[in-house]
Design a protein around this motif. Structure first.
Motif, short mmCIF file in Angstrom:
data_model
loop_
_atom_site.label_atom_id
_atom_site.label_comp_id
_atom_site.label_asym_id
_atom_site.label_seq_id
_atom_site.Cartn_x
_atom_site.Cartn_y
_atom_site.Cartn_z
N GLN A 257 0.84 -1.20 0.00
CA GLN A 257 0.00 0.00 0.00
C GLN A 257 0.87 1.25 0.00
OE1 GLN A 257 -3.41 0.22 -0.36
NE2 GLN A 257 -2.91 2.35 -0.69
N LYS A 258 1.93 1.24 0.79
CA LYS A 258 2.86 2.37 0.82
C LYS A 258 3.47 2.58 -0.56
CE LYS A 258 7.06 3.94 3.11
NZ LYS A 258 8.09 3.62 4.08
N TYR A 259 3.85 1.49 -1.21
CA TYR A 259 4.45 1.54 -2.54
C TYR A 259 3.46 2.10 -3.55
CZ TYR A 259 7.16 -0.17 -6.54
OH TYR A 259 7.88 -0.27 -7.69
N VAL A 260 2.23 1.62 -3.51
CA VAL A 260 1.20 2.09 -4.44
C VAL A 260 0.90 3.56 -4.20
CG1 VAL A 260 -1.25 1.85 -5.06
CG2 VAL A 260 0.18 -0.18 -4.79
N ASP A 261 0.80 3.97 -2.95
CA ASP A 261 0.54 5.38 -2.64
C ASP A 261 1.65 6.27 -3.20
OD1 ASP A 261 -1.80 4.69 -1.36
OD2 ASP A 261 -0.94 4.86 0.67
N LYS A 262 2.89 5.82 -3.07
CA LYS A 262 4.02 6.58 -3.59
C LYS A 262 3.94 6.70 -5.11
CE LYS A 262 9.06 6.64 -3.65
NZ LYS A 262 10.28 5.95 -3.25
N ARG B 33 1.23 6.49 -6.96
CA ARG B 33 0.09 7.35 -7.31
C ARG B 33 0.46 8.82 -7.17
NH1 ARG B 33 -4.46 3.74 -4.62
NH2 ARG B 33 -5.02 2.56 -6.46
N ALA B 34 1.19 9.15 -6.11
CA ALA B 34 1.60 10.53 -5.90
C ALA B 34 2.51 11.01 -7.03
CB ALA B 34 2.30 10.68 -4.55
N ALA C 219 0.28 11.41 -10.38
CA ALA C 219 -0.96 12.19 -10.33
C ALA C 219 -1.01 13.23 -11.44
CB ALA C 219 -1.09 12.87 -8.97
N ALA D 219 -1.32 -3.02 -8.72
CA ALA D 219 -0.80 -1.64 -8.71
C ALA D 219 -0.52 -1.19 -10.13
CB ALA D 219 0.46 -1.56 -7.86
#
Length: 85
Positions: free
Chosen positions: A7-12, A14-15, A18, A80
């Motif tokens: 999840q941390k990897y995916v959030d990074k 996505r950021a 964006a 991801a």
């Protein structure tokens, strides 16, 4: 643990992607291309955690399936990559 790491990897990712359409496709390809390495890293981190927790928690090591953990990690990274297409 692997889920939180993914999840941390995916959030990074996505950021970083964006608002940039073509960049998102490149990023998805890059993520997909590095699945094998990412899966091995996920297993290494999981194995490190388990090495200390198995004796501490009194777990039966025979109940831990490294192939299933690796499979689940790869599935997370494929999801991801798909999210960025």
């Amino acid at each position: 643990m692997a889920t939180l790491w993914a999840q941390k990897y995916v959030d990074k990712l996505r950021a970083q992607a964006a608002g940039s359409g073509p960049l998102s496709l490149q990023l998805a390809d890059k993520v997909k291309g590095s699945l094998r390495f990412a899966s091995s890293q996920a297993w290494a981190k999981t194995e490190k955690l388990l090495a200390s927790e198995i004796p501490r928690q009194g777990l039966d090591p025979d109940l831990i399936d490294p192939w299933k953990i690796a499979e689940d990690s790869q599935s997370l990274f494929e999801q991801a990559a798909h999210a960025f297409r």
